[in-house]
Design an enzyme around this catalytic site. Structure first.
Site, short mmCIF file in Angstrom:
data_model
loop_
_atom_site.label_atom_id
_atom_site.label_comp_id
_atom_site.label_asym_id
_atom_site.label_seq_id
_atom_site.Cartn_x
_atom_site.Cartn_y
_atom_site.Cartn_z
N GLU A 295 -10.20 11.44 9.38
CA GLU A 295 -10.62 12.12 10.61
C GLU A 295 -11.83 11.49 11.28
O GLU A 295 -12.75 12.21 11.70
CB GLU A 295 -10.91 13.59 10.27
CG GLU A 295 -12.11 13.84 9.33
CD GLU A 295 -11.79 13.84 7.85
OE1 GLU A 295 -10.80 13.20 7.45
OE2 GLU A 295 -12.53 14.49 7.08
N HIS A 319 -3.56 17.86 11.17
CA HIS A 319 -4.58 17.94 10.13
C HIS A 319 -5.86 17.19 10.55
O HIS A 319 -6.95 17.77 10.55
CB HIS A 319 -4.03 17.38 8.82
CG HIS A 319 -5.00 17.41 7.69
ND1 HIS A 319 -5.01 18.42 6.75
CD2 HIS A 319 -6.00 16.57 7.34
CE1 HIS A 319 -6.00 18.20 5.89
NE2 HIS A 319 -6.61 17.07 6.22
N GLU A 320 -5.70 15.94 10.90
CA GLU A 320 -6.90 15.15 11.24
C GLU A 320 -7.58 15.68 12.49
O GLU A 320 -8.81 15.70 12.59
CB GLU A 320 -6.56 13.66 11.38
CG GLU A 320 -5.83 13.02 10.17
CD GLU A 320 -6.48 13.31 8.83
OE1 GLU A 320 -7.67 13.61 8.77
OE2 GLU A 320 -5.75 13.25 7.80
N HIS A 323 -9.80 18.61 11.74
CA HIS A 323 -11.11 18.24 11.20
C HIS A 323 -12.18 18.11 12.31
O HIS A 323 -13.37 18.13 12.01
CB HIS A 323 -11.03 16.90 10.46
CG HIS A 323 -10.63 17.00 9.02
ND1 HIS A 323 -11.31 17.78 8.10
CD2 HIS A 323 -9.64 16.38 8.32
CE1 HIS A 323 -10.74 17.63 6.90
NE2 HIS A 323 -9.72 16.79 7.01
N GLU A 342 -11.55 20.55 3.56
CA GLU A 342 -10.10 20.34 3.46
C GLU A 342 -9.28 21.63 3.40
O GLU A 342 -8.17 21.68 3.92
CB GLU A 342 -9.77 19.44 2.25
CG GLU A 342 -10.38 18.04 2.35
CD GLU A 342 -9.92 17.23 3.56
OE1 GLU A 342 -8.91 17.59 4.20
OE2 GLU A 342 -10.60 16.22 3.87
N ASP A 398 -14.77 10.92 -5.58
CA ASP A 398 -13.39 10.45 -5.54
C ASP A 398 -12.66 10.73 -6.85
O ASP A 398 -11.44 10.91 -6.87
CB ASP A 398 -13.40 8.94 -5.25
CG ASP A 398 -12.06 8.45 -4.76
OD1 ASP A 398 -11.49 9.12 -3.87
OD2 ASP A 398 -11.58 7.42 -5.27
N TYR A 406 -7.49 21.42 -0.91
CA TYR A 406 -6.63 21.57 0.27
C TYR A 406 -5.82 22.87 0.18
O TYR A 406 -5.88 23.72 1.06
CB TYR A 406 -5.63 20.41 0.36
CG TYR A 406 -6.22 19.06 0.67
CD1 TYR A 406 -6.91 18.34 -0.29
CD2 TYR A 406 -6.06 18.49 1.93
CE1 TYR A 406 -7.44 17.09 0.00
CE2 TYR A 406 -6.58 17.23 2.23
CZ TYR A 406 -7.26 16.54 1.25
OH TYR A 406 -7.78 15.31 1.54
#
Ligand code: BES
Ligand code: ZN
Length: 630
Positions: A295, A319-320, A323, A342, A398, A406
């Protein structure tokens, strides 16, 4: 007392003027939330503005030049500013006061840790609040991928793109790499003359052919939203404020695929307030892009694998785009609050999909998401990572990445929507984004807003222990309001009929109208142990091995691996070499690695594929294929 109030007001006004935009209000006095992944001493210095002057050298695979940071000095006595770096070559460091001249300073790089890289400690003379660092990134920078011409669609020009989230901005810019600090920025980017640079910012000067581009980002953003791509890129407008950047060969297909973007924007604005970033463009990357989408403000970076030809995978755009509110406006204060980015975004995504493509489509996405959630939880080895509040102490965020923030996050919000009613919940969300625009947000702040706004007006709708269970549970709470899809129930019925001996013709009749999501569900819901003859019949009839839809191919290859349907393996190998999107390839490596002959195949494929993968994808696959006990 009074004079300091005036000074604070003056500073806030100056920041508004500097940013030339009355939509966002920075509050410089607020304490910066601490994140476990940074070494920055934000009690003493908080960055507010960044100036980059970088040259992209495709032979050396380096970005090199200078980064200048302007700080809000919080501690007049502080003698050192600490920045995050990873694998950077630091050439020279200078410091200055706001208006004073640059003078050479001394610096020291701490020993690097694998999780966080090395802290850069710069000596700050009294009164200094600016630093300028001359540096180069490493050819192995974790946040950059340097592609050869062969890895692009056009095959003629090289390509570079960045991926800063979560903590990889530090591998190409020395800075305070944490989501709680926001900077405005300007950048000068020098490229080979035949290439075009695009940043997640406004392009203020520069044209194709000149090799010189200027960008400006007037809205303050966290470091993880800094982004750059350089390649043979062209632009095509889709509406006044939306368009696509892509290599020439993909441009028209991309513009067609994403043509509903403007409609989605209007839906999102009607629900959550004005879009505050000016333009919204999409940039289509080569297939090695390790994510589906990112995003980056003003220009979402996207995988080409969503260009299916029938718009069936454009929930990614929803979705993006979402954001632009959840994440880019109201930003997770720390990476442990990632679900605020998310989970909110996944919820918003489904609302945008519902308004654009209908309730039935949004429901299918919800059900598929719920299955992904269960699968993702099984794959996680750290128990806390199965909750909305992972413990990230000492870890690269990460490492904890999964579907949990999500889908568990989206289910939590859907639960609240069901309990308080859509109208009240929509209002609540809109207020949340307005009140936290350009600010970091914590889970505690969310709970506080929930209490004082929704729960105060409707005290019996939800209980405290339910809220706590949403945050702490390693499973979906029993009282969740689960998504349901009639369409996918029908898919399961068709599957049952066929498995019970129905003919392939009968199945084909039902399946002729199936969408991508129905096909994905059908394949995913087939038994992991089937007669090979049945798989072959399916494949013959529906050409699943050769599916050009990357998501359908993905679920089919997983089924093929489970059943050792080797006829699919050559196509699967080509897929795993061409595509570097983590979500599509990592499960295939993981499935293969479960048996010894599968492991041998995975190792052979990886030997050919690894060089083409992004460092983040390499890292993920390396872990799966590394010999056990070593
Ligand atoms: N912000 C994420 C991608 C990300 C998260 C990158 C964490 C690095 C660290 C992006 O918005 C995202 O969620 N992308 C998804 C697609 C989406 C449709 C679920 C992806 O890439 O799969
Ligand atoms: Zn996202």
């Amino acid at each position: 007392m009074q004079s300091s109030v005036w000074r604070a007001a003056g500073l806030a006004a100056a920041i508004l003027l500097m940013a030339d935009c009355s939509q966002h209000v920075a509050s410089p006095a607020r304490a910066v939330p601490r994140d476990a992944a940074t070494s920055a001493n934000v009690d003493a210095f908080v960055a507010t503005h960044l100036v980059l002057d970088l040259t992209a050298d495709f032979d050396a695979k380096t970005l090199s030049g200078t980064a200048e940071l302007l700080f809000n000095r919080r501690d007049p006595k502080a003698t050192e500013v600490v920045l995050d770096t990873r694998d950077l070559l630091i050439r020279q460091v200078e410091t200055a006061t706001r208006e004073g001249p640059w003078t050479r300073s001394t610096h020291r790089l701490d020993l690097a840790t694998p999780a966080f890289g090395s802290a850069l400690r710069i000596t700050m003379p009294s009164g200094a609040d600016r630093v300028r660092i001359a540096y180069s990134s490493s050819p192995a920078a974790k946040g950059l991928q340097w592609l050869t011409p062969a890895q692009t669609a056009g095959k003629k020009q090289p390509f570079l793109f960045s991926q800063a989230q979560a903590i990889n901005a530090r591998s190409f810019i020395p800075l305070q790499d944490m989501p709680g600090v926001r900077v405005t920025y300007e950048a000068t980017i020098r490229t080979p003359a035949e290439l075009v640079a695009v940043m997640a910012a406004e392009r203020t000067a520069g044209e194709a052919g000149t090799g010189l581009f200027h960008f400006s980002m007037p809205q303050p953003i966290p470091s993880y939203l800094i982004a750059i791509a350089i390649g043979d890129l062209r632009f095509k407008a889709m509406s006044e404020r939306t368009g696509v950047w892509a290599e020439p060969a993909l441009l028209d297909a991309a513009a067609r695929e994403f043509e509903d973007t403007e409609t989605m924007m209007r839906t999102a604005e009607a629900l959550y307030g004005p879009y505050r970033w000016g333009r919204y463009d999409l940039l289509v990357l080569p297939p090695s892009f390790p994510f589906g989408g990112m995003e980056n403000p003003r220009v979402t970076f996207a995988t080409p694998t969503v260009i299916a030809g029938d718009k069936s995978l454009v929930a990614l755009v929803a979705h993006e785009l979402a954001h632009s509110w959840s994440g880019n406006l109201a930003t997770n204060a720390t990476w442990s609050d990632f679900w605020l980015n998310e989970g909110f975004t996944t919820y918003l995504e489904r609302r945008i999909v519902e308004a654009t493509y209908g309730k039935g489509v949004a429901e299918m996405h919800g059900v598929i998401g719920l299955r992904d959630l269960a699968q993702s939880r099984r794959d996680l080895t750290v128990a806390r990572d199965r909750t909305l509040q992972p413990d990230l102490a000492g870890r690269d965020p990460d490492e904890a990445y999964s579907t949990v923030p999500y889908e568990q996050g989206a289910l939590f919000l859907s639960f609240l929507e069901a309990k308080f009613g859509r109208g009240a919940f929509d209002q609540f969300l809109r207020r949340w984004f307005d009140e936290h625009a350009f600010q970091p947000v914590t889970t505690a702040e969310f709970l506080e807003a929930l209490r004082t706004q929704l729960m105060a007006a409707n005290p019996t709708a939800v209980r405290d222990d339910e809220i706590q269970e949403w945050l702490q549970s390693e499973t979906v709470p029993a009282f969740a309001v689960l998504p349901m899809s009639d369409a996918l129930v029908k898919v399961e019925q068709a599957r049952d009929l066929w498995l019970a001996g129905g003919t392939i013709d009968a199945l084909a009749k039902t399946a002729s109208a199936w969408s991508t999501q129905e096909w994905m569900h059908f394949v995913d819901a087939l038994p992991r142990q089937m007669e090979i003859g049945r798989l072959r019949a399916l494949d013959r009839r529906f050409s699943l091995t050769d599916s050009q839809n990357a998501e359908i191919a993905h679920v089919w290859f997983r089924l093929a691996i489970a059943n050792r349907y080797t006829a699919a393996y050559p196509a699967m190998e080509r897929y795993m070499i061409r595509i570097g999107r983590r979500k599509l390839i990592v499960p295939l490596y993981r499935d293969l690695s479960a048996t010894s002959d599968g492991m041998a195949l995975a190792t052979r494929i990886y030997a050919k594929a690894r060089d083409g993968y992004h460092p983040l994808a390499q890292g993920a696959v390396d872990v799966i294929l590394k010999p056990k006990n070593s």
